[in-house]
Design a protein around this motif. Structure first.
Motif, PDB file in Angstrom:
ATOM      1  N   SER A 241      11.246 -10.963   1.802  1.00  0.00           N
ATOM      2  CA  SER A 241      11.278  -9.529   2.126  1.00  0.00           C
ATOM      3  C   SER A 241      10.543  -8.807   1.002  1.00  0.00           C
ATOM      4  CB  SER A 241      12.704  -9.042   2.281  1.00  0.00           C
ATOM      5  OG  SER A 241      13.304  -8.973   1.019  1.00  0.00           O
ATOM      6  N   ALA A 242      10.130  -7.577   1.294  1.00  0.00           N
ATOM      7  CA  ALA A 242       9.340  -6.829   0.316  1.00  0.00           C
ATOM      8  C   ALA A 242      10.094  -6.719  -1.010  1.00  0.00           C
ATOM      9  CB  ALA A 242       8.995  -5.461   0.873  1.00  0.00           C
ATOM     10  N   ALA A 243      11.436  -6.705  -0.943  1.00  0.00           N
ATOM     11  CA  ALA A 243      12.243  -6.567  -2.161  1.00  0.00           C
ATOM     12  C   ALA A 243      12.105  -7.787  -3.081  1.00  0.00           C
ATOM     13  CB  ALA A 243      13.693  -6.358  -1.778  1.00  0.00           C
ATOM     14  N   ASP A 244      11.619  -8.917  -2.546  1.00  0.00           N
ATOM     15  CA  ASP A 244      11.440 -10.122  -3.373  1.00  0.00           C
ATOM     16  C   ASP A 244      10.189 -10.034  -4.231  1.00  0.00           C
ATOM     17  OD1 ASP A 244      13.644 -11.352  -2.159  1.00  0.00           O
ATOM     18  OD2 ASP A 244      12.406 -12.054  -0.484  1.00  0.00           O
ATOM     19  N   LEU A 245       9.367  -9.014  -3.988  1.00  0.00           N
ATOM     20  CA  LEU A 245       8.063  -8.930  -4.663  1.00  0.00           C
ATOM     21  C   LEU A 245       7.947  -7.610  -5.420  1.00  0.00           C
ATOM     22  CD1 LEU A 245       5.932 -10.172  -1.636  1.00  0.00           C
ATOM     23  CD2 LEU A 245       6.168 -11.377  -3.819  1.00  0.00           C
ATOM     24  N   PRO A 246       7.149  -7.580  -6.494  1.00  0.00           N
ATOM     25  CA  PRO A 246       6.903  -6.291  -7.150  1.00  0.00           C
ATOM     26  C   PRO A 246       6.272  -5.315  -6.154  1.00  0.00           C
ATOM     27  CG  PRO A 246       5.936  -8.121  -8.399  1.00  0.00           C
ATOM     28  CD  PRO A 246       6.410  -8.692  -7.103  1.00  0.00           C
ATOM     29  N   LYS A 247       6.493  -4.020  -6.367  1.00  0.00           N
ATOM     30  CA  LYS A 247       6.094  -3.058  -5.318  1.00  0.00           C
ATOM     31  C   LYS A 247       4.586  -2.966  -5.120  1.00  0.00           C
ATOM     32  CE  LYS A 247       6.591   1.237  -8.030  1.00  0.00           C
ATOM     33  NZ  LYS A 247       6.210   0.553  -9.259  1.00  0.00           N
ATOM     34  N   GLU A 248       3.810  -3.386  -6.123  1.00  0.00           N
ATOM     35  CA  GLU A 248       2.349  -3.318  -5.961  1.00  0.00           C
ATOM     36  C   GLU A 248       1.786  -4.511  -5.173  1.00  0.00           C
ATOM     37  OE1 GLU A 248       4.018  -3.779  -8.760  1.00  0.00           O
ATOM     38  OE2 GLU A 248       2.886  -4.853 -10.298  1.00  0.00           O
TER      39      GLU A 248
ATOM     40  N   LEU B   7       1.545  -6.630  -1.712  1.00  0.00           N
ATOM     41  CA  LEU B   7       1.778  -6.441  -0.275  1.00  0.00           C
ATOM     42  C   LEU B   7       2.267  -7.747   0.334  1.00  0.00           C
ATOM     43  CD1 LEU B   7      -1.324  -4.371   0.957  1.00  0.00           C
ATOM     44  CD2 LEU B   7       0.845  -3.556   0.029  1.00  0.00           C
TER      45      LEU B   7
END
Ligand SMILES: NC(=O)c1ccc[n+]([C@@H]2O[C@H](COP(=O)([O-])OP(=O)(O)OC[C@H]3O[C@@H](n4cnc5c(N)ncnc54)[C@H](OP(=O)(O)O)[C@@H]3O)[C@@H](O)[C@H]2O)c1
Length: 184
Positions: free
Chosen positions: A79-86, A88
């Motif tokens: 999920s996007a939360a598993d990755l730094p916000k910059e 994609l």
């Protein structure tokens, strides 16, 4: 249609990875990867690197996301939360390319680089978006658990560009050379 290049280092037995990492330690080759995937003509733009989940997670935490490039990770389970916000997150290669072609991103992006692993390379080589394969051939066998797909016969070597060192390179006794291939 936006095209992409692939970049990979492959050893004699066609291996590219072992236990989540590169099977070799070739600092100059890594610098070539970094230079090549960062290079832009328009300094107001940057390049994109697209990679599978394992490739991203295999990059040491202190070195990811890969700097000065828009990092896109392909995964159906993260999920996007598993990755730094910059970074994609995209669910498929198509979704990644459509995202880059969207009005939000297309003016900011110059080149798109597919940087692994196996399935992403296979899908990308099959795509009509494929432009060039930047291949480092390592003249040695390494124990590997991840392999590069077979290169189709229609991929032919083209002359190296001015940024790519010509001839046999050597580091810590390991010989390798750079090639650039295009689909004929
Ligand atoms: N020698 C080189 O130049 C080079 C380059 C890159 C990587 N490597 C090495 O290769 C190994 C990693 O490669 P790998 O083949 O194991 O894994 P990978 O392709 O990096 O990651 C596989 C995962 O990525 C996701 N994925 C891949 N293709 C997708 C697609 N089309 N759509 C959606 N999700 C997709 C899936 O994640 P989900 O399961 O979450 O859906 C899949 O399980 C490491 O050892 C790495 O060091 C070497």
């Amino acid at each position: 249609m936006l095209k992409f290049n692939l970049i990979v280092a492959v050893c004699e037995n066609f291996g590219i990875g072992f236990k989540g990492n590169l099977p070799w330690n070739l600092k100059s080759e890594l610098k070539y990867f970094s230079r090549t995937t960062k290079r832009v003509c328009d300094p107001s733009k940057r390049n994109v690197v697209i990679m599978g989940r394992n490739t991203y997670m295999g990059v040491p935490p202190s070195k990811r996301p890969l700097p000065d490039r828009l990092n896109i990770v392909l995964s159906t389970t993260m999920s996007a939360a598993d990755l730094p916000k910059e970074v994609l997150l995209c669910r498929s290669l198509n979704e990644a390319m459509e995202t880059i072609e969207s009005p939000e991103w297309c003016k900011q992006v110059e080149n798109v680089w597919i940087v692994g692993g196996s399935r992403v390379y296979a899908e990308a080589m099959d795509s009509e978006r494929f432009h060039r394969l930047y291949l480092t051939k390592i003249h040695e066998k390494f124990e590997c658990d991840t392999f590069f797909p077979e290169i189709p016969d229609c991929f032919k070597e083209i002359p190296l560009d001015e940024h790519t060192p010509d001839g046999i390179q050597e580091e810590d006794g390991i010989k390798y050379e750079y090639k650039i291939l295009e689909k004929q």
